[in-house]
Design a protein around this motif. Structure first.
Motif, PDB file in Angstrom:
ATOM      1  N   SER A   1      -3.308  10.648  -8.798  1.00 55.85           N
ATOM      2  CA  SER A   1      -2.379  10.702  -7.886  1.00 55.85           C
ATOM      3  C   SER A   1      -1.232  10.064  -8.079  1.00 55.85           C
ATOM      4  CB  SER A   1      -3.751   9.615  -7.100  1.00 55.85           C
ATOM      5  OG  SER A   1      -4.985  10.142  -7.168  1.00 55.85           O
ATOM      6  N   LEU A   2      -0.774   8.755  -9.249  1.00 56.90           N
ATOM      7  CA  LEU A   2      -0.080   8.368  -8.982  1.00 56.90           C
ATOM      8  C   LEU A   2       1.434   9.416  -9.457  1.00 56.90           C
ATOM      9  CD1 LEU A   2       1.763   5.661  -9.946  1.00 56.90           C
ATOM     10  CD2 LEU A   2       0.881   6.292 -12.484  1.00 56.90           C
ATOM     11  N   VAL A   3       1.337  10.684  -9.729  1.00 53.56           N
ATOM     12  CA  VAL A   3       1.997  11.752 -10.230  1.00 53.56           C
ATOM     13  C   VAL A   3       2.668  12.195  -9.453  1.00 53.56           C
ATOM     14  CG1 VAL A   3       2.262  13.761 -11.509  1.00 53.56           C
ATOM     15  CG2 VAL A   3       0.934  11.998 -12.930  1.00 53.56           C
ATOM     16  N   ALA A   4       1.267  12.450  -8.266  1.00 52.95           N
ATOM     17  CA  ALA A   4       1.678  13.546  -6.816  1.00 52.95           C
ATOM     18  C   ALA A   4       2.060  12.245  -5.876  1.00 52.95           C
ATOM     19  CB  ALA A   4       0.345  12.963  -6.500  1.00 52.95           C
ATOM     20  N   VAL A   5       2.116  11.289  -6.266  1.00 56.89           N
ATOM     21  CA  VAL A   5       2.998  10.157  -5.275  1.00 56.89           C
ATOM     22  C   VAL A   5       4.036  10.621  -5.713  1.00 56.89           C
ATOM     23  CG1 VAL A   5       3.436   7.900  -4.355  1.00 56.89           C
ATOM     24  CG2 VAL A   5       1.149   8.679  -4.605  1.00 56.89           C
ATOM     25  N   GLU A   6       4.230  10.797  -7.118  1.00 58.43           N
ATOM     26  CA  GLU A   6       5.897  10.474  -7.536  1.00 58.43           C
ATOM     27  C   GLU A   6       6.574  11.747  -7.304  1.00 58.43           C
ATOM     28  OE1 GLU A   6       6.402   6.748 -10.563  1.00 58.43           O
ATOM     29  OE2 GLU A   6       5.480   8.207 -11.398  1.00 58.43           O
ATOM     30  N   LYS A   7       5.678  12.952  -7.454  1.00 60.25           N
ATOM     31  CA  LYS A   7       6.296  14.130  -7.586  1.00 60.25           C
ATOM     32  C   LYS A   7       6.323  14.520  -5.485  1.00 60.25           C
ATOM     33  CE  LYS A   7       4.788  18.897  -7.622  1.00 60.25           C
ATOM     34  NZ  LYS A   7       4.183  19.696  -7.986  1.00 60.25           N
TER      35      LYS A   7
ATOM     36  N   VAL B   1      -4.069   2.740  -7.514  1.00 64.75           N
ATOM     37  CA  VAL B   1      -2.656   3.827  -7.491  1.00 64.75           C
ATOM     38  C   VAL B   1      -1.186   2.952  -7.250  1.00 64.75           C
ATOM     39  CG1 VAL B   1      -1.829   5.728  -5.938  1.00 64.75           C
ATOM     40  CG2 VAL B   1      -3.814   6.048  -7.045  1.00 64.75           C
ATOM     41  N   ASP B   2      -2.005   2.285  -6.327  1.00 64.97           N
ATOM     42  CA  ASP B   2      -0.943   1.156  -5.470  1.00 64.97           C
ATOM     43  C   ASP B   2      -0.078  -0.135  -6.882  1.00 64.97           C
ATOM     44  OD1 ASP B   2      -1.413   2.104  -3.236  1.00 64.97           O
ATOM     45  OD2 ASP B   2      -2.488   0.458  -2.451  1.00 64.97           O
TER      46      ASP B   2
ATOM     47  N   ARG C   1       1.130  -1.423   0.312  1.00 67.17           N
ATOM     48  CA  ARG C   1       0.197   0.179  -0.276  1.00 67.17           C
ATOM     49  C   ARG C   1       0.921   0.920  -0.244  1.00 67.17           C
ATOM     50  NH1 ARG C   1      -5.477   1.299   0.705  1.00 67.17           N
ATOM     51  NH2 ARG C   1      -4.804  -0.615  -0.177  1.00 67.17           N
ATOM     52  N   ILE C   2       0.528   2.445  -0.777  1.00 69.79           N
ATOM     53  CA  ILE C   2       1.225   3.285  -1.167  1.00 69.79           C
ATOM     54  C   ILE C   2       0.437   3.988  -0.330  1.00 69.79           C
ATOM     55  CG2 ILE C   2       2.402   4.793  -2.540  1.00 69.79           C
ATOM     56  CD1 ILE C   2       3.455   2.518  -2.921  1.00 69.79           C
TER      57      ILE C   2
ATOM     58  N   GLU D   1     -10.726  12.409  -1.504  1.00 67.69           N
ATOM     59  CA  GLU D   1     -10.979  10.917  -0.719  1.00 67.69           C
ATOM     60  C   GLU D   1     -11.105   9.645  -1.766  1.00 67.69           C
ATOM     61  OE1 GLU D   1     -10.760   9.240   2.773  1.00 67.69           O
ATOM     62  OE2 GLU D   1     -10.112  11.298   2.765  1.00 67.69           O
ATOM     63  N   LEU D   2      -9.793   9.016  -1.555  1.00 68.36           N
ATOM     64  CA  LEU D   2     -10.144   7.467  -2.588  1.00 68.36           C
ATOM     65  C   LEU D   2     -10.729   6.316  -1.833  1.00 68.36           C
ATOM     66  CD1 LEU D   2      -7.677   9.804  -3.696  1.00 68.36           C
ATOM     67  CD2 LEU D   2      -7.138   7.789  -5.232  1.00 68.36           C
ATOM     68  N   ARG D   3     -11.309   5.940  -3.162  1.00 64.98           N
ATOM     69  CA  ARG D   3     -12.295   4.854  -2.530  1.00 64.98           C
ATOM     70  C   ARG D   3     -11.322   4.054  -2.429  1.00 64.98           C
ATOM     71  NH1 ARG D   3     -18.004   4.676  -4.283  1.00 64.98           N
ATOM     72  NH2 ARG D   3     -18.583   6.688  -5.101  1.00 64.98           N
ATOM     73  N   GLU D   4     -11.653   2.550  -1.788  1.00 62.86           N
ATOM     74  CA  GLU D   4     -10.688   1.513  -1.492  1.00 62.86           C
ATOM     75  C   GLU D   4      -9.564   1.056  -3.175  1.00 62.86           C
ATOM     76  OE1 GLU D   4      -7.865  -0.913  -0.357  1.00 62.86           O
ATOM     77  OE2 GLU D   4      -8.441   0.019   0.552  1.00 62.86           O
ATOM     78  N   TYR D   5     -10.653   0.715  -4.283  1.00 56.87           N
ATOM     79  CA  TYR D   5     -10.358  -0.279  -5.003  1.00 56.87           C
ATOM     80  C   TYR D   5      -9.246   1.415  -5.838  1.00 56.87           C
ATOM     81  CZ  TYR D   5     -13.620   3.437  -7.910  1.00 56.87           C
ATOM     82  OH  TYR D   5     -14.399   4.334  -8.208  1.00 56.87           O
TER      83      TYR D   5
END
Length: 1013
Positions: A575-581, A546-547, A527-528, A537-541
Motif C-alpha cells: 500500500s505504501l508503494v501504491a500511494v507513492e506511485k 501505512v501512514d 492520514r494518507i 480493505e485495510l484494517r484501522e491499524y
C-alpha cells in the motif's frame, strides 16, 4: 559533721574494699572503734558481717597535701558479694533511706561514687547494653560480660572517670576497664542468676552455661576467642565513627571571605553525631578517635588545623576553612575520605540539587536552497540553545559558565550556596563542546560554499550579487562571533545516543524532532488517502501503519515494521508503494528481499492486492543477469528476490537506482557479519524498510543489526551498543537502560501485537500445551547408554571441543527422544508388530486421529529433515494420502505448490515442516493444530512457526502442542524454564548455547535419566 567516714576503693584484682577514717586526727580505725549509730543501719549491718583482717597498700594525701603510702585494714568483698554490698548501699543514694543527715555525711565521696557507678552499670545491664569477652585466668578461658562500646556507654564512663575522686584513680590506674569489665560482668551474673536455677526442658549450650555460671569454656578456645574478637571489632567499628559535617557560613558574609565550618564529630551506630569533647570520653574511646583522626588528616591535611578563628563553642577538633580550601576539600578530599570509610556530610540542600541539561531545537531552512526547499528527516537543519538547571533553578548564560568552570560544583547561586553534580557537569560540558565543534565545522564549510557562490555571482554580474556578498559578510561576522549554532538532526541524534548511554539530556522542539532524538514515540502526523489501485480493505491499524511508513519515507528515515506474524505487513508495504506511485513520488523501483520460501507469496500478494504493479521475480536459474537485469528492474514497480540470490547478485543489483530496499523476515540479517547481511547492506537506495515479527530473537544485538540496516549508525557501533546498552540490560537487568533504549528505538520501530484487542479483535484464541510423553524401553536403553558415554568423555574435553561435545550430545539426545530410527539412522520401521518404538510418535498419532475425526488439519514441525523423512511415509500410509514435507531442499516452485494444495478445501490433513524452512513467511491458515515434535527452546522461533496458522484469515481456535520426553534432558530444561528447578550459577538463555557453559556435574544432573515411579 560526721566524726567517721566510710571509704570505698575498687582495687585491681581485689575489687571492692571498704575502710574507715576517724575524721579527728585523720586516723585509720577498725569498726570496733566506731560508736553505734555513727553509720546508717544498712552500713552497720554490712560491716558486722565482715572482718578487717585484710590489709592493702593505699596511696593517700594528708590534709597538708603530703602524699603517703600506708597499709590499710580493709573489708574486702568477693565479686558476687561486692554486687550485693553495693546494691544494699545504693538505697543511701535515693534520698529516702532511714538515715540522719549526719549518718549520710559519714559515707565518703569515693564510696558514693562507687555506689553511683554501680547503679549506672546496673541500668546498662538491664537495658541489654553489654557484650561478651573471653578472660584468661589461671590457665583457663572464661566467657564474661562487659559494657558495650557504644557512644552512650563510652560517654557515661568517660564522665564518671573524670568525676572520680583522686583516691580512686590514684590507687587503680585501670579503674575504667575494671568498671566496664569486672563490675559489669558480676552485675550481669547476679541479674541472670535465676536462669541457671530454673527448670529447663533441655540443657544450656556449653558456652551459655559457662557464661551464666562464670565457668571456663571446655573446647574451641582459640577459635572462639578469634570469633568473639572479630565480632566485637565489627561492633566497635560501627559503634564509634568520626563524622565530618560541612556547614554553610552565614548568608550575609562576603563569599570571598566566608569561613566554612567543618564539624568533626562522633557518633555511635545510627545515633546523631555529637560534638567531640575529649574530657567527656573514656580513655579508650579517645585513643580510638585520635587514631581515626590521624588517618583522616593524612588524607585531608586541611582537617589538621583551622585556617580561621574557631568558635569558642565548637567541638575540640572542629576546623574553619576559607572558600577556596573548602572547594578543594569537597572536590578531592571528601571523596577520598568516603573511600577510606569515613562519613562526610554536606548540607542537605546540596544533595537535592540535581544538575540537568536541556537542548532546545528550532527548524531552520538551508539559505542556499531557497525558502521553498527544506532538508527532510535526519538531514533537517536545526538551531539549538543550551539550558542548564540546578534543582529547579534554570541558569543564565553567566551562571552556566560559572558552573562549568567550577571544579567542585559549589557555587553561590542567587544568594544561596548550591552543590551541583560534578559528574553531570563534566558530561554536559563535553556534550556542549562536542556540539559546538560540530556546528563550527558545518558553519565553516557552509560559509566557504556561500562565499564561492557569491564570488561567482559577482564575477558574472548576476542580478542581486551585491546582496549575496553582503549576506556572506554578515554570516562570516556571525561565525567569527560564535553566533552560528546549526546542526542536523542526525548530528543531534549522535549526541542523544551518547547521552542516553551516559548522562541523559532533555530535548525540546517539534514533536518529531523530540521523538527522533529519543524523547518520545509518536504516531504519524496525518492520514494518507489510499488510491483505488489497492484492491483490499485495510484494517484501522494497517491504515496507521501505512501512514507511519509514508511519513518515514517522505523524511528519508528508515523504518522497522515489527507487527506480529499474520497482521499483514506485506499488504501495508504494498500500500505504501501504491500511494507513492499514485502521487508520482517514487524515484525508482522497490526491491523486496525475502526468504526463498516466501518469494512466491510476495508475487501472489502483489498480484492480488496491487494488480497494476509491474513485478519482476528475480530468482532461480532462469533469472535475469547483468545489464538486462539493470534495464528491466528500472521499468518495474517491484523486484522480488531472495537473500541467497541477493548475496550472489549484489554487484549487479547495486547498479540499479532503487528507491527503496525492503527486507522481509529481516531477522535474517541479525548477524551483521554474514555474506547475505553484508550484501543487502551494500545496496544503495533512498529509503530502507525492515519487516519482521521478531525484532529480537535471542539478543539485543540482533535488533541493533536490523535498525542499523535501516538507518546506519542510529544506535552507534556494535561495540558501543554492546558496552553501553546490551550488557546493562541482558546481564544486569537494568530497567533504566532498557527504558532509555526503548526511547531511542521507538521512533524507528512500529510494533503491534495480535493479542492486543485494540489492534485486532477478531482473531480466534490460541492455547499452548506442554505434552510430556514416556520413553519406550528401547529409547530408555539408548538414552542411558549415551549419557553414560558422554559423562565419561566430558571431563577429558576442554574449551571449544567440550562445547562441541555438549551440542552434539544434545542433538543425539533429541534424536533418541524423537525415535530410535532417527538416532540409529538405520532405516528401520516406525513400529514393530504394531507397537510404537517412540513415545512422541505414539502421542502424535493420538493427536492426528483426534484431528481427523473432528475434520481439523495439522502442521507438524521438526528441526531435523531426517526425522521428517521418517514421519512422511508413515503418516502418508496411516492417513491414506500423500502428506507433504516442506524443507530446505524443496524448490521454490514445489514449495508454492505445496502451500497452495494445503490451503485448498480438499488439501491434505497434515503437513510436515522443518523449523527453519517452514517457520517464516508462510500462510497456512487451513491448519489450526500445531505440533512441535522437538524443541528449539526459543519462544521467538517457536512462535514464528506457530504463526503460520495463528494469523489473519484463521477462523478457528489454534491449539499448540509442544512435546518433551519425561525423565530426560528435555524435561529438565522445561522444569528450569518453568521455574520448578534452579541451576546455581547458570544463566539460562533462549536457545541452547547456555548448556555448553555448565560444569560436568550440572550437565550430568540434567542429562541423567530419571525413571518414573
Amino acid at each position: 559533721m560526721a566524726s567517721y567516714l566510710l571509704h570505698g576503693l575498687w582495687l585491681p584484682v581485689s575489687g571492692l574494699s571498704l575502710w574507715i577514717e576517724q575524721v579527728e586526727g585523720h586516723k585509720i580505725v577498725l569498726p570496733s572503734a566506731v560508736p553505734d549509730g555513727a553509720f546508717p543501719e544498712a552500713v552497720e549491718a554490712l560491716l558486722k558481717k565482715k572482718s578487717f583482717r585484710n590489709r592493702a597498700r593505699v596511696s593517700l594525701r594528708t590534709p597538708k597535701g603530703k602524699d603517703v603510702s600506708l597499709m590499710v585494714p580493709m573489708a574486702m568483698f568477693a565479686p558476687e558479694e561486692a554486687v550485693s554490698a553495693l546494691a544494699g548501699l545504693s538505697i543511701l543514694d535515693d534520698g529516702n533511706a532511714a538515715a540522719s543527715p549526719q549518718q549520710r555525711e559519714s559515707i565518703a565521696p569515693d564510696l558514693f561514687w562507687l555506689i553511683r557507678a554501680y547503679r549506672g552499670l546496673r541500668a546498662f545491664v538491664r537495658a541489654g547494653r553489654v557484650t561478651i569477652r573471653l578472660s584468661y585466668q589461671a590457665g583457663e578461658w572464661y566467657p564474661m560480660w562487659q559494657l558495650a562500646s557504644g557512644l552512650g556507654e563510652r560517654g557515661w564512663l568517660g564522665e564518671m572517670i573524670a568525676a572520680a575522686p583522686g583516691i580512686l584513680s590514684i590507687n587503680n590506674r585501670s579503674l575504667s576497664e575494671d568498671l566496664a569489665e569486672e563490675l559489669t560482668h558480676w552485675i550481669a551474673y547476679v541479674e541472670l542468676r535465676h536462669l541457671t536455677q530454673a527448670a529447663r526442658p533441655y540443657p544450656w549450650h556449653d558456652f551459655a552455661q559457662a557464661l551464666l555460671t562464670t565457668s571456663p569454656v571446655k573446647r574451641g578456645r582459640a577459635q572462639l576467642l578469634r570469633g568473639l574478637n572479630e565480632w566485637k571489632d565489627s561492633i566497635t567499628s560501627v559503634d564509634l565513627q568520626l563524622v565530618f559535617i560541612v556547614e554553610e557560613p552565614p548568608k550575609d558574609e562576603d563569599p570571598g571571605q566566608s569561613a566554612w565550618p567543618i564539624r568533626v564529630q562522633v557518633r555511635s551506630g545510627t545515633d546523631s553525631p555529637q560534638p567531640i569533647r575529649l574530657d567527656s570520653l573514656d580513655r579508650a574511646s579517645v585513643e580510638r578517635l585520635r587514631e581515626d583522626r590521624r588517618k583522616a588528616i593524612a588524607i585531608a591535611p586541611v582537617l589538621g588545623e583551622s585556617q580561621l578563628p574557631v568558635d569558642p563553642d565548637a567541638g575540640d577538633w572542629d576546623v574553619y576553612l576559607r572558600t577556596d580550601s573548602l572547594v578543594s576539600f569537597i572536590g578531592a578530599d571528601a571523596a577520598a575520605l568516603k573511600a577510606a570509610g569515613f562519613t562526610v556530610m554536606l548540607p542537605k540542600a546540596w544533595a537535592q540539587m540535581e544538575t540537568k541539561a536541556k537542548l532546545e531545537t528550532r527548524e531552520v531552512r538551508d539559505p542556499a536552497e531557497g525558502s521553498t526547499k527544506a532538508h527532510l528527516g535526519m538531514d533537517k537543519l536545526v538551531e539549538y540553545d543550551w539550558h542548564m538547571s540546578v534543582g529547579d533553578i534554570e541558569l543564565s548564560d553567566e551562571e552556566m559558565q560559572q558552573l562549568v568552570e567550577s571544579k567542585s560544583g559549589l557555587i553561590r547561586l542567587r544568594g544561596d550556596w548550591v552543590m551541583a553534580d560534578t559528574q553531570s557537569i563534566s558530561k554536559i560540558s563535553e556534550y556542549m563542546e562536542e556540539l559546538a565543534q560540530t556546528a563550527n565545522k558545518r558553519a565553516k564549510k557552509e560559509l566557504e560554499r556561500l562565499a564561492a557562490a557569491a564570488e561567482m555571482a559577482r564575477q558574472l554580474e548576476q542580478p542581486g550579487w551585491q546582496e549575496l556578498v553582503a549576506d556572506v559578510e554578515k554570516r562570516r561576522q556571525e561565525f567569527n562571533d560564535g553566533q552560528i549554532e546549526q546542526v542536523s538532526v542526525a548530528e543531534l541524534r549522535e549526541l542523544a545516543l551518547t547521552s542516553m548511554a551516559q548522562e541523559p539530556i532533555e530535548f525540546t522542539g517539534s514533536t518529531w524532532q523530540m521523538a527522533l532524538l529519543g524523547g518520545m514515540s509518536t504516531q504519524a502526523p496525518e492520514r494518507i488517502e489510499l488510491p483505488e489501485t489497492i484492491h483490499a480493505e485495510l484494517r484501522e491499524y494497517q491504515r496507521r501503519g501505512v501512514d507511519w511508513l509514508y511519513w518515514m519515507s517522505r523524511n528519508n528515515i528508515g523504518a522497522v515494521l515489527a507487527d506480529d506474524m499474520g497482521l499483514g505487513k506485506t499488504l501495508q508495504l504494498l500500500s505504501l508503494v501504491a500511494v507513492e506511485k499514485t502521487r508520482a513520488e517514487a524515484a525508482g523501483p522497490t526491491l523486496i528481499i525475502a526468504p526463498t520460501s516466501v518469494v512466491g507469496n510476495w508475487a501472489r500478494e502483489a498480484k492480488k492486492f496491487v494488480p497494476d504493479f509491474r513485478v519482476l521475480v528475480q530468482h532461480g536459474s532462469d533469472r535475469l543477469r547483468g545489464k538486462q537485469l539493470v534495464d528491466e528492474a528500472a521499468k518495474m514497480d517491484l523486484v522480488i528476490t531472495s537473500y541467497g540470490t541477493a548475496g550472489r547478485d549484489f554487484a549487479v543489483l547495486g547498479q540499479v537506482e532503487w528507491d527503496r530496499v525492503v527486507l522481509d523476515e529481516a531477522q535474517a540479517i541479525k548477524n551483521a557479519a554474514t555474506r547475505s547481511s553484508k550484501a543487502v547492506r551494500s545496496l544503495p537506495s533512498r529509503h530502507r524498510v525492515a519487516l519482521t515479527g521478531t525484532p529480537v530473537e535471542n539478543r539485543l544485538s540482533e535488533m541493533r543489526s536490523i535498525l542499523d540496516f535501516c538507518n546506519p549508525g542510529v544506535l552507534g557501533s556494535a561495540s558501543f551498543f554492546r558496552n553501553h546498552f546490551a550488557k546493562a540490560i541482558e546481564r544486569e537487568g537494568s530497567e533504566v537502560m532498557s527504558e532509555r533504549l526503548r526511547q531511542l528505538t521507538a521512533p524507528f520501530i512500529l510494533r503491534r501485537l495480535k493479542t492486543d484487542p485494540s489492534i485486532i479483535d477478531d482473531l480466534p484464541e490460541k492455547s499452548e500445551q506442554i505434552v510430556t510423553v514416556s520413553m519406550t524401553e528401547e529409547q530408555a536403553a539408548l538414552y542411558k547408554a549415551l549419557v553414560d558415554d558422554v559423562q565419561k568423555t566430558l571431563n577429558e574435553k576442554h574449551g571449544i571441543a567440550r562445547r562441541g561435545l555438549v551440542l552434539a550430545s544434545l542433538t543425539r539426545i533429541k534424536q533418541i527422544c524423537n525415535h530410535p530410527a532417527h538416532y540409529l539412522g538405520d532405516g528401520s520401521a516406525v513400529t514393530i508388530k504394531g507397537r510404537h518404538r517412540s513415545g512422541k510418535v505414539k502421542e502424535l498419532m493420538r493427536i492426528v486421529d483426534g484431528a481427523v475425526e473432528s475434520n481439523e488439519r495439522l502442521l507438524i514441525f521438526t528441526q531435523y529433515r531426517a526425522f521428517g523423512s521418517i514421519l512422511q511415509p508413515y503418516l502418508s500410509q496411516q492417513l491414506g494420502r500423500e502428506i507433504p514435507f516442506l524443507h530446505g531442499g524443496v524448490t521454490k516452485n514445489k514449495r508454492d505448490q505445496m502451500v497452495e494444495d494445503f490451503q485448498s478445501p480438499d488439501g491434505p490433513p497434515a503437513m510436515i515442516l522443518s523449523l527453519k524452512a517452514g517457520g517464516t513467511g508462510l500462510n497456512l491458515t487451513a491448519a489450526n493444530i500445531v505440533v512441535h515434535m522437538d524443541r528449539w527452546w526459543n519462544p521467538a522461533v517457536e512462535n514464528q512457526a506457530t504463526d503460520r496458522a495463528f494469523r489473519i484469515g484463521q477462523q478457528r481456535n489454534v491449539q499448540v502442542y509442544k512435546m518433551i520426553t519425561a525423565g530426560t534432558l528435555e524435561e529438565s530444561i522445561q522444569d528450569i524454564l518453568d521455574g520448578k528447578t534452579q541451576l546455581a550459577g547458570a544463566v539460562v538463555g533462549e536457545g541452547e548455547g547456555w548448556l555448553t557453559e555448565l560444569d560436568p556435574e550440572q550437565l550430568a544432573q540434567l542429562m541423567s535419566y530419571k525413571e518414573s515411579d
